[in-house]
Design an enzyme around this catalytic site. Structure first.
Site, PDB file in Angstrom:
ATOM      1  N   ASP A 562     -31.476   8.346  40.762  1.00 47.67           N
ATOM      2  CA  ASP A 562     -32.212   9.487  40.210  1.00 47.67           C
ATOM      3  C   ASP A 562     -33.472   9.710  41.056  1.00 47.67           C
ATOM      4  O   ASP A 562     -33.628   9.132  42.110  1.00 47.67           O
ATOM      5  CB  ASP A 562     -32.560   9.240  38.736  1.00 47.67           C
ATOM      6  CG  ASP A 562     -33.291   7.908  38.548  1.00 47.67           C
ATOM      7  OD1 ASP A 562     -33.660   7.270  39.554  1.00 47.67           O
ATOM      8  OD2 ASP A 562     -33.494   7.521  37.388  1.00 47.67           O
ATOM      9  N   ASP A 563     -34.357  10.551  40.574  1.00 46.39           N
ATOM     10  CA  ASP A 563     -35.553  10.850  41.362  1.00 46.39           C
ATOM     11  C   ASP A 563     -36.681   9.872  41.077  1.00 46.39           C
ATOM     12  O   ASP A 563     -37.810  10.258  40.805  1.00 46.39           O
ATOM     13  CB  ASP A 563     -35.984  12.299  41.108  1.00 46.39           C
ATOM     14  CG  ASP A 563     -35.007  13.271  41.743  1.00 46.39           C
ATOM     15  OD1 ASP A 563     -34.538  12.965  42.863  1.00 46.39           O
ATOM     16  OD2 ASP A 563     -34.705  14.304  41.129  1.00 46.39           O
TER      17      ASP A 563
END
Ligand code: 6R9
Length: 692
Positions: A562-563
């Site tokens: 994910d970020d």
């Protein structure tokens, strides 16, 4: 039952391995082996013989039981603790499937206990009162202190009495913003003793981050200190607290009591700014209170603490852990993953401001009556040999740290290590990010003299304790692999569609069913808890990590999908850094990605678009970085600002991070398809500005 069980069954037929370490050395000397995955490092026979779990067979037996009969397995372990009242018939209940209603996890519900009592009073009652609980080592060599279990209990009780006296009650939040002084675990335990919910904020966070957390959990009291020495620097924490309290007051959250420890070696009280009425010197009040304090008995599912952590979007999330399951889980994982024995001296270099410091500086070790080293300073101060000086000084036998420190010490050269004896060491540990095989080998061969197994523990703030970890006497290790799941943990690897993949594969790491240490909610936002962790792959807890499993069933973590960026083992959301950057009046837009960094694991790489007409300048670059330091903390400062006339976006306006990652890592021939960009020319512009 599970895929993992089948793997493990095949593993238990591996040849037993004494003497195989020579093979590892062969790798270092450059002999090529088939592949990294085939590189097995066996514990010595002598180590295995004394270990809690001495063989794959024993692991298999215990693991199988933990999966087939979780209630029986965990309640047997839980019975070793003190419970004022035993939990109900049903040991646990759970729903991890949002399609079946709200996600809910409960362990030992109805059981009444107290984790501080179990860390201190219970151990004292069984004869550990005069054992050293904490060896404290100050930043300056030669400054130190220690507390026995009896003394620690007395200190905890004094603070607990003070907190009660100023009105802190069961369920109230207390924010703790302290460096690694003994007062930090003391404050955590004092809160736990009276049923208050602590929220420790890492003392490297900025005033704004501290204020944000204070405003979210609205504590009755804030506990801090005036300043701390870290390496050759002095950090004036009280100034940061003052700014944070002013900021939260502006937003209507007024803190009546700010208990401040006078950390004399860094700053005298005379020079500390003071707000009369609100600020109170710890040393003036706490020692006056009685050294005993009745325990507040709590339900196993009552909140123990909140710890804020970064996600891929939005503001930090308050991860909430409860009492009973967390207690049983941290104690058990500590015991087995480090093969802990009463003769050990244990040192974890993590700060209590992170989950590792909660579970494996404070609770896990103290529940086992362990002797813990708490170090205030920087690990390379005054020189890169400091860690090994401390290891020799306290005869540390279990040393638990992060790959970033291993890599940085590795760069400083072997002589800083080899000039110390280190013969007390017997188990090493790693946490925070994947440990690359070369750092693993250096840690194993140089620090551990090729005789100490490494527990590479994969887990998260959310999981409370170790999830995938070697049990050092049981398994041959593979450098860079976290090996196998802990008891009761059922990892699964799924594809994009959420289908479980079997055997040798890679994909997204999820967990099936609950374990006692799992977090129960995000504070004040159960919906976000469900959407972030349980909706991507319905029926499973999704970790946010990528993972592969090799032909022998070993797990290899491959980093966040994910970020979220992992800088020196610290989780930082790209969204947080971006929002700090765009708060700068001259910044129009920002996109942040992680790039490989030799020491930190990942570095922060920021693409910045300026407001129309503003020219690029070195000064502006510094001012942008300063903005991030002030809003989040120094550890989140971007390593690189890349001027971007525009950002690559899809026609619907979505920033194409995939392309930015490739530009950031200079993999320019791997940009892939850029034809879907609204303006493909942007990419060439960005490339031409790469080294400005
Ligand atoms: C304990 C802790 C969690 C994230 C996690 C993962 C990474 C932690 C790791 C590891 C590979 C290991 N991570 N330990 N990756 N091998 N042994 O660090 O908690 O701060 O919440 O970070 O860290 O990416 O998802 P937290």
């Amino acid at each position: 039952t599970s895929d993992h069980l089948r793997h493990v069954e095949s593993m238990s037929t591996l040849p037993s391995g004494a003497g195989r370490i020579s093979r590892l050395n062969a790798v270092i000397l450059g002999d090529s082996l088939a592949s990294e995955e085939d590189d097995l490092v066996f514990p010595s026979q002598a180590f295995s013989d004394q270990a809690h779990v001495p063989s794959p067979q024993k692991y298999l037996e215990m693991y199988t039981r933990s999966i087939q009969d979780p209630a029986g397995f965990w309640s047997e372990i839980a019975s070793q603790f003190y419970w004022k009242e035993r939990w109900s018939q049903q040991v646990y209940s759970e729903n991890l499937d949002i399609r079946k209603g709200n996600v809910r996890i409960e362990w030992f519900k109805g059981g009444v206990t107290n984790i501080c009592y179990n860390c201190l009073d219970r151990n004292i009652d069984s004869g550990s009162g005069d054992r050293v609980a904490i060896y404290w080592e100050g930043n300056e060599p030669g400054s130190d202190g220690m507390l026995t279990y009896n003394q620690l209990l007395a200190r905890v009780c004094q603070l607990a009495n003070y907190l009660k006296d100023v009105g802190v009650q069961k369920g109230d939040a207390v924010v703790i913003y302290l460096p690694m002084l003994m007062e930090l675990p003391i404050a955590m335990l004092a809160c736990a003793r009276i049923g208050a919910v602590h929220s420790v904020v890492f003392a490297g966070f900025s005033a704004e981050s501290l204020a944000q957390r204070i405003m979210d959990c609205k504590p009755k009291v804030v506990i801090s200190c005036n300043a701390v020495r870290r390496g050759s620097k002095v950090i004036y924490l009280k100034e940061i607290v003052d700014a944070a309290l002013a900021e939260s007051a502006k937003n209507g959250i007024i803190i009546d009591v700010c208990l401040t420890y006078e950390n004399e070696s860094a700053m005298k009280r005379e020079t500390t700014k003071w707000q009369k009425g609100r600020d109170i010197w710890w040393q003036d009040v706490v020692p006056k209170y009685p050294t005993t304090c009745a325990v507040e008995w709590v339900d196993a599912e009552d909140a123990l603490f909140l710890l804020y952590t970064s996600g891929s979007t939005g503001k930090p999330k308050g991860v909430l852990h409860t009492t009973g399951g967390y207690m049983v889980y941290t104690a058990t994982t500590f015991k087995y993953a480090f093969d802990y024995k009463p003769s050990d001296v244990y040192w974890c270099t993590a700060d209590c401001g992170w989950i590792t410091g909660h579970s494996y500086v404070t609770y896990g070790p103290l529940l086992n009556a362990a002797t813990v080293v708490v170090y205030e300073g920087a690990p390379n101060y005054p020189n890169p040999g400091r860690c090994w000086e401390i290891v020799d000084k306290y005869k540390v036998s279990i040393f638990y740290t992060a790959p970033t420190l291993v890599r940085s010490l590795m760069r400083d050269g072997d002589e800083f290590v080899t000039r110390y004896s280190r013969k007390s060491l017997r188990v090493l540990g790693s946490v925070g990010e994947p440990i690359n095989p070369s750092a693993w080998r250096w840690f194993f061969n140089i620090v551990g003299d090729s005789r100490c197994p490494i527990s590479d523990t994969w887990w998260q703030t959310e999981t409370g304790g170790f999830m995938i970890t070697p049990l050092p006497g049981a398994w041959p290790q593979k450098p860079g692999s976290a090996t196998f799941p802990f008891f009761g943990v059922q990892p699964v690897i799924v594809d994009e569609k959420g289908a479980e993949i079997e055997g040798e594969c890679s994909g997204y790491l999820c967990v099936k069913s609950s374990w006692p240490g799992a977090f129960r909610t995000l504070y004040g936002d159960h919906e976000r808890y469900e959407t972030t962790y349980f909706s991507a792959f319905p029926g499973y807890y999704f970790s946010g990590d990528g993972c592969s499993r090799d032909k022998d069933g070993y797990y290899w973590l491959t980093g966040r999908v994910d970020d979220v960026i992992n800088v020196s083992g610290h989780r930082i959301g790209t969204a947080e850094v971006e929002s700090a950057l765009v708060s700068h009046p001259q910044c129009a837009e920002a996109a942040v990605v992680g790039v490989e960094h030799e020491v930190k694991g990942q570095g922060i790489y920021a693409f910045v678009t300026l407001v129309e007409g503003v020219p690029y300048s070195e000064e502006l670059r510094r001012s942008l970085i300063m903005t991030v330091r002030n809003q989040i903390g120094a550890f989140a400062a971007p390593d690189k600002i890349h001027w971007a006339p525009a950002l690559p976006k899809t026609r619907s306006g979505k920033i194409m991070r995939r392309i930015l990652r490739k530009i950031a890592s200079r993999q320019l021939d791997e940009l892939g398809d850029i034809s879907t960009l609204a303006e493909p020319g942007v990419v060439d512009q960005l490339i031409s500005l790469a080294d400005c």
